[in-house]
Design a protein around this motif. Structure first.
Motif, PDB file in Angstrom:
ATOM      1  N   GLY A 434       4.057  15.502   1.314  1.00  0.00           N
ATOM      2  CA  GLY A 434       4.105  15.476   2.768  1.00  0.00           C
ATOM      3  C   GLY A 434       4.736  16.737   3.303  1.00  0.00           C
ATOM      4  N   ILE A 435       4.179  17.273   4.374  1.00  0.00           N
ATOM      5  CA  ILE A 435       4.760  18.409   5.075  1.00  0.00           C
ATOM      6  C   ILE A 435       5.198  17.916   6.453  1.00  0.00           C
ATOM      7  CG2 ILE A 435       4.355  20.709   6.038  1.00  0.00           C
ATOM      8  CD1 ILE A 435       2.273  21.101   3.801  1.00  0.00           C
ATOM      9  N   ASN A 436       6.506  17.797   6.630  1.00  0.00           N
ATOM     10  CA  ASN A 436       7.088  17.159   7.818  1.00  0.00           C
ATOM     11  C   ASN A 436       6.595  15.716   7.976  1.00  0.00           C
ATOM     12  OD1 ASN A 436       8.564  19.511   8.563  1.00  0.00           O
ATOM     13  ND2 ASN A 436       6.700  20.378   9.464  1.00  0.00           N
ATOM     14  N   VAL A 437       6.161  15.126   6.873  1.00  0.00           N
ATOM     15  CA  VAL A 437       5.749  13.721   6.803  1.00  0.00           C
ATOM     16  C   VAL A 437       6.503  13.105   5.625  1.00  0.00           C
ATOM     17  CG1 VAL A 437       3.834  12.128   6.364  1.00  0.00           C
ATOM     18  CG2 VAL A 437       3.458  14.173   7.767  1.00  0.00           C
ATOM     19  N   PRO A 438       7.373  12.125   5.865  1.00  0.00           N
ATOM     20  CA  PRO A 438       8.250  11.668   4.791  1.00  0.00           C
ATOM     21  C   PRO A 438       7.606  10.720   3.788  1.00  0.00           C
ATOM     22  CG  PRO A 438       8.717  10.466   6.800  1.00  0.00           C
ATOM     23  CD  PRO A 438       7.707  11.504   7.160  1.00  0.00           C
ATOM     24  N   ILE A 439       6.590   9.974   4.207  1.00  0.00           N
ATOM     25  CA  ILE A 439       5.941   9.023   3.307  1.00  0.00           C
ATOM     26  C   ILE A 439       4.454   9.372   3.254  1.00  0.00           C
ATOM     27  CG2 ILE A 439       5.548   6.595   2.744  1.00  0.00           C
ATOM     28  CD1 ILE A 439       7.903   5.859   4.458  1.00  0.00           C
ATOM     29  N   PRO A 440       4.062  10.286   2.379  1.00  0.00           N
ATOM     30  CA  PRO A 440       2.688  10.792   2.385  1.00  0.00           C
ATOM     31  C   PRO A 440       1.697   9.887   1.655  1.00  0.00           C
ATOM     32  CG  PRO A 440       3.944  11.952   0.727  1.00  0.00           C
ATOM     33  CD  PRO A 440       4.905  11.009   1.398  1.00  0.00           C
ATOM     34  N   TYR A 445      -9.669   6.577   2.101  1.00  0.00           N
ATOM     35  CA  TYR A 445     -10.778   7.357   1.568  1.00  0.00           C
ATOM     36  C   TYR A 445     -10.298   8.531   0.712  1.00  0.00           C
ATOM     37  CZ  TYR A 445      -9.789   9.190   6.283  1.00  0.00           C
ATOM     38  OH  TYR A 445      -9.165   9.621   7.428  1.00  0.00           O
ATOM     39  N   TYR A 446      -8.971   8.727   0.629  1.00  0.00           N
ATOM     40  CA  TYR A 446      -8.385   9.566  -0.411  1.00  0.00           C
ATOM     41  C   TYR A 446      -7.820   8.624  -1.466  1.00  0.00           C
ATOM     42  CZ  TYR A 446      -8.902  13.779   2.410  1.00  0.00           C
ATOM     43  OH  TYR A 446      -9.420  14.818   3.121  1.00  0.00           O
ATOM     44  N   SER A 447      -7.258   9.168  -2.536  1.00  0.00           N
ATOM     45  CA  SER A 447      -6.772   8.325  -3.614  1.00  0.00           C
ATOM     46  C   SER A 447      -5.256   8.418  -3.737  1.00  0.00           C
ATOM     47  CB  SER A 447      -7.430   8.708  -4.944  1.00  0.00           C
ATOM     48  OG  SER A 447      -8.828   8.481  -4.884  1.00  0.00           O
ATOM     49  N   PHE A 448      -4.633   7.295  -4.106  1.00  0.00           N
ATOM     50  CA  PHE A 448      -3.186   7.171  -4.202  1.00  0.00           C
ATOM     51  C   PHE A 448      -2.756   7.249  -5.662  1.00  0.00           C
ATOM     52  CE2 PHE A 448       0.702   4.915  -4.929  1.00  0.00           C
ATOM     53  CZ  PHE A 448       1.482   5.088  -3.808  1.00  0.00           C
ATOM     54  N   HIS A 462      -7.726   3.528  -5.159  1.00  0.00           N
ATOM     55  CA  HIS A 462      -8.677   3.566  -4.028  1.00  0.00           C
ATOM     56  C   HIS A 462      -9.321   4.940  -3.838  1.00  0.00           C
ATOM     57  CE1 HIS A 462      -5.594   5.122  -1.167  1.00  0.00           C
ATOM     58  NE2 HIS A 462      -4.798   4.090  -1.443  1.00  0.00           N
ATOM     59  N   GLY A 463     -10.029   5.136  -2.754  1.00  0.00           N
ATOM     60  CA  GLY A 463     -10.795   6.360  -2.585  1.00  0.00           C
ATOM     61  C   GLY A 463     -11.893   6.476  -3.641  1.00  0.00           C
ATOM     62  N   THR A 464     -12.422   7.670  -3.806  1.00  0.00           N
ATOM     63  CA  THR A 464     -13.519   7.857  -4.763  1.00  0.00           C
ATOM     64  C   THR A 464     -13.073   7.616  -6.199  1.00  0.00           C
ATOM     65  OG1 THR A 464     -13.057  10.242  -4.777  1.00  0.00           O
ATOM     66  CG2 THR A 464     -14.776   9.469  -3.286  1.00  0.00           C
ATOM     67  N   GLU A 465     -11.796   7.927  -6.515  1.00  0.00           N
ATOM     68  CA  GLU A 465     -11.323   7.658  -7.862  1.00  0.00           C
ATOM     69  C   GLU A 465     -11.298   6.157  -8.144  1.00  0.00           C
ATOM     70  OE1 GLU A 465      -8.095   9.850  -9.651  1.00  0.00           O
ATOM     71  OE2 GLU A 465      -8.081  11.254  -7.967  1.00  0.00           O
ATOM     72  N   GLY A 466     -10.976   5.358  -7.125  1.00  0.00           N
ATOM     73  CA  GLY A 466     -11.003   3.915  -7.283  1.00  0.00           C
ATOM     74  C   GLY A 466     -12.405   3.398  -7.542  1.00  0.00           C
ATOM     75  N   VAL A 467     -13.390   3.949  -6.846  1.00  0.00           N
ATOM     76  CA  VAL A 467     -14.784   3.552  -7.077  1.00  0.00           C
ATOM     77  C   VAL A 467     -15.181   3.872  -8.510  1.00  0.00           C
ATOM     78  CG1 VAL A 467     -17.180   3.942  -6.390  1.00  0.00           C
ATOM     79  CG2 VAL A 467     -15.392   3.825  -4.645  1.00  0.00           C
ATOM     80  N   HIS A 468     -14.817   5.035  -8.990  1.00  0.00           N
ATOM     81  CA  HIS A 468     -15.161   5.417 -10.362  1.00  0.00           C
ATOM     82  C   HIS A 468     -14.453   4.538 -11.386  1.00  0.00           C
ATOM     83  CE1 HIS A 468     -16.780   9.754  -9.495  1.00  0.00           C
ATOM     84  NE2 HIS A 468     -17.431   8.798  -8.854  1.00  0.00           N
ATOM     85  N   PHE A 469     -13.203   4.142 -11.078  1.00  0.00           N
ATOM     86  CA  PHE A 469     -12.478   3.306 -12.029  1.00  0.00           C
ATOM     87  C   PHE A 469     -13.167   1.956 -12.216  1.00  0.00           C
ATOM     88  CE2 PHE A 469      -9.271   0.104 -13.116  1.00  0.00           C
ATOM     89  CZ  PHE A 469      -8.737   0.660 -14.271  1.00  0.00           C
ATOM     90  N   PHE A 470     -13.660   1.372 -11.141  1.00  0.00           N
ATOM     91  CA  PHE A 470     -14.253   0.036 -11.211  1.00  0.00           C
ATOM     92  C   PHE A 470     -15.749   0.048 -11.505  1.00  0.00           C
ATOM     93  CE2 PHE A 470     -10.470  -0.924  -8.496  1.00  0.00           C
ATOM     94  CZ  PHE A 470      -9.845  -1.750  -9.410  1.00  0.00           C
ATOM     95  N   THR A 471     -16.290   1.208 -11.851  1.00  0.00           N
ATOM     96  CA  THR A 471     -17.699   1.306 -12.221  1.00  0.00           C
ATOM     97  C   THR A 471     -17.845   2.184 -13.448  1.00  0.00           C
ATOM     98  OG1 THR A 471     -18.036   3.198 -10.728  1.00  0.00           O
ATOM     99  CG2 THR A 471     -18.535   1.004  -9.853  1.00  0.00           C
ATOM    100  N   ARG A 472     -18.996   2.064 -14.110  1.00  0.00           N
ATOM    101  CA  ARG A 472     -19.331   2.935 -15.236  1.00  0.00           C
ATOM    102  C   ARG A 472     -20.629   3.661 -14.927  1.00  0.00           C
ATOM    103  NH1 ARG A 472     -19.135  -1.035 -20.338  1.00  0.00           N
ATOM    104  NH2 ARG A 472     -20.367  -2.288 -18.889  1.00  0.00           N
ATOM    105  N   GLY A 473     -20.677   4.922 -15.279  1.00  0.00           N
ATOM    106  CA  GLY A 473     -21.886   5.700 -15.048  1.00  0.00           C
ATOM    107  C   GLY A 473     -22.925   5.475 -16.123  1.00  0.00           C
ATOM    108  N   LYS A 474     -24.169   5.470 -15.713  1.00  0.00           N
ATOM    109  CA  LYS A 474     -25.283   5.339 -16.653  1.00  0.00           C
ATOM    110  C   LYS A 474     -26.374   6.311 -16.214  1.00  0.00           C
ATOM    111  CE  LYS A 474     -26.473   1.249 -18.110  1.00  0.00           C
ATOM    112  NZ  LYS A 474     -27.012  -0.152 -18.119  1.00  0.00           N
TER     113      LYS A 474
END
Length: 496
Positions: A434-440, A445-448, A462-474
């Motif tokens: 965080g920049i002048n934001v204490p709890i970033p 739609y971003y990932s935590f 969550h975010g796109t990384e969350g989608v990838h975690f709960f799916t497998r590519g084929k």
């Protein structure tokens, strides 16, 4: 006294173990209910229900899954005040904070409503002569979610909306300290039309956790909690062939440079250090004061801490109790030790006059100055309303202090110097800045997720990384031969 049970196939399930644990209102110290603790048989009933529901839900169209997600979102929005009240009654955080928790969780529900776009694959026509290649993402299967006590609604909602929307079935294991929110969410899913067995709740302790980590039907585990348990979850889950994301502990620093607005910084330190009684993995627990501003900054923080009203979260107070008596006493012991180690307790929360029952688990905001890096109030994740102030001479010293810490969850810098801020977010070894934001905490739609000992596994929440975690590519390569094909050819296929 009523007992909070499990949830299986869209119905309450009492379980057969007979084991229970007390559920307490932290503001009164009163045991209000009991919660069932699953044995292995109970856990297998719940997991087997999720496994049985998987084939039909996996093959349900994106349009139908999305429609249910939208209905769940609308129901949650209509009734979120009710959920906030449940959270306050079992966790202790004030109602406004509980409502904020629900709202942040709802952001992930809304993100998951866009699952058709998020699951779009790719297609290449004529990748080779008359050969087409396409890619798809498919659900991983049964997902186990192991949630902490501090966010009984938001943290599960970091995971299950995306998991369900992507076609997985879910077993949620909430904390036994505040288990009712999970049952409330289960009933809401049923009202939204989610088929039986897609969302299930397994109440319990380590027995339930271990069965999720070892059961062959469970393919992925999402966990949030302390670092030692995160390490155990990751090691055990991966040893049993599961995909694991285990978010661990934190020691979040806020650097205050000499050019910062000290009033803004002091407000931010109080908000980020004492909100939810400090029981946040993103709470600022270490203030790093650079240069000669420390005395003034500490004074401003202490003045603001004095104004915080402590009491029952239903009475319009600023800060509620800690979750259990044992946790309250553990946090207080760190203040005792800091005094013994030579730190200065500038504002002491051990003696507090709350607006609430004398039997509540009260501990007020505490500010400890002149803390060194070898003190336990700095080295350990206290998870309470204790703010430690460390004094350094330069930006470089502050950066080294943070980068040397074994945790890398969240951090912040307070400055009016754009160059210093840019340098900090480039150089600091922390996952969320965080920049002048204490709890970033990022938007849905971003990932935590953090770095170092704050995350085990490669995928954030969550975010796109969350989608990838709960799916497998084929990837599918196909050729539809025409009548003039060349017949049998046993040679190795070549791209041409």
């Amino acid at each position: 006294m009523s007992c909070i049970g499990h949830w299986v196939n869209n119905e309450a399930f009492p379980g057969a173990s007979g084991n229970t644990a007390p559920v307490t209102n932290p503001a009164t110290g009163e045991v209000t209910r009991e919660v069932a603790l699953a044995d292995v048989r109970d856990a297998r009933v719940v997991i087997d229900a999720a496994a049985a529901a998987l084939p039909a839900w996996r093959d349900t169209s994106l349009a139908k899954r999305t429609a249910i997600m939208f209905r769940f979102r609308e129901l949650l929005n209509q009734h979120k005040d009710e959920l906030a009240g449940i959270i306050t009654s079992e966790h202790g955080k004030v109602l406004s904070d509980a409502l904020g928790e629900v709202t942040r969780g709802q952001e992930v529900v809304e993100f998951a409503c866009g699952i058709p776009h998020l699951l779009k694959g790719g297609f290449s026509e004529n990748a080779s002569t008359e050969v087409d290649v396409l890619s798809v993402r498919q659900p991983v299967g049964v997902v186990g979610i192991i949630a902490p006590f501090n966010f009984p609604a938001m943290v599960p909602m970091w995971f299950f909306p995306i998991a369900i929307a992507a076609g997985n079935t879910v077993v949620l294991k909430p904390s036994e300290k505040d288990p009712s929110a999970a049952l409330w969410l289960s009933e809401l899913w049923a009202q939204a039309g989610l088929p039986a067995g897609v969302f299930n709740v397994l109440q319990g302790d380590k027995t339930a956790v271990d069965e999720l980590l070892c059961h062959r039907a469970v393919k992925a585990i999402s966990f949030v909690g302390s670092t030692p348990i995160a390490q155990y979850v990751y090691a055990t889950g991966t040893a049993n062939g599961k995909r694991v994301q285990a978010l661990g502990g934190a020691k979040n620093h806020a650097v205050v440079l000499p050019d910062a607005d000290l009033d803004l910084a002091a407000d931010a330190m109080v908000n980020a250090g004492f909100g939810s009684a400090g029981e946040r993995c993103m709470a600022i627990s270490a203030v790093v004061a650079v240069g000669d501003i420390a005395d003034e900054l500490v004074l401003k923080i202490a003045e603001r801490a004095k104004s915080i009203k402590i009491g029952d979260g239903t009475r319009g107070c600023d800060m509620g109790p800690l979750v259990t008596a044992a946790h309250r006493n553990r946090v207080a012991s760190y203040i005792d030790q800091a005094e013994q180690d030579g730190a200065a307790v500038v504002f002491d929360g051990r003696q507090v006059s709350p607006d609430g029952s004398e039997d509540g688990f009260w501990l007020g905001p505490t500010v400890i100055d002149r803390v060194s890096t070898d003190m336990s109030c700095y080295t350990d994740e206290i998870f309470g309303p204790v703010l430690s102030v460390l004094r350094v001479e330069s930006y470089d010293e502050a950066l080294e202090l943070i980068n040397s810490n074994p945790y890398g969850n969240g951090t912040a810098i307070f400055t009016n110097d754009g160059g210093a801020a840019r340098r900090f977010h480039n150089e600091v070894e922390v996952g969320m800045v965080g920049i002048n934001v204490p709890i970033p905490v990022p938007m849905a739609y971003y990932s935590f997720g953090g770095w170092k000992n704050s995350l085990f596994g490669d995928t954030h929440a969550h975010g796109t990384e969350g989608v990838h975690f709960f799916t497998r590519g084929k990837v599918v390569t196909s050729r539809w031969l025409n009548p003039s094909h060349g017949g049998i050819n046993l040679g190795f296929p070549q791209t041409s």
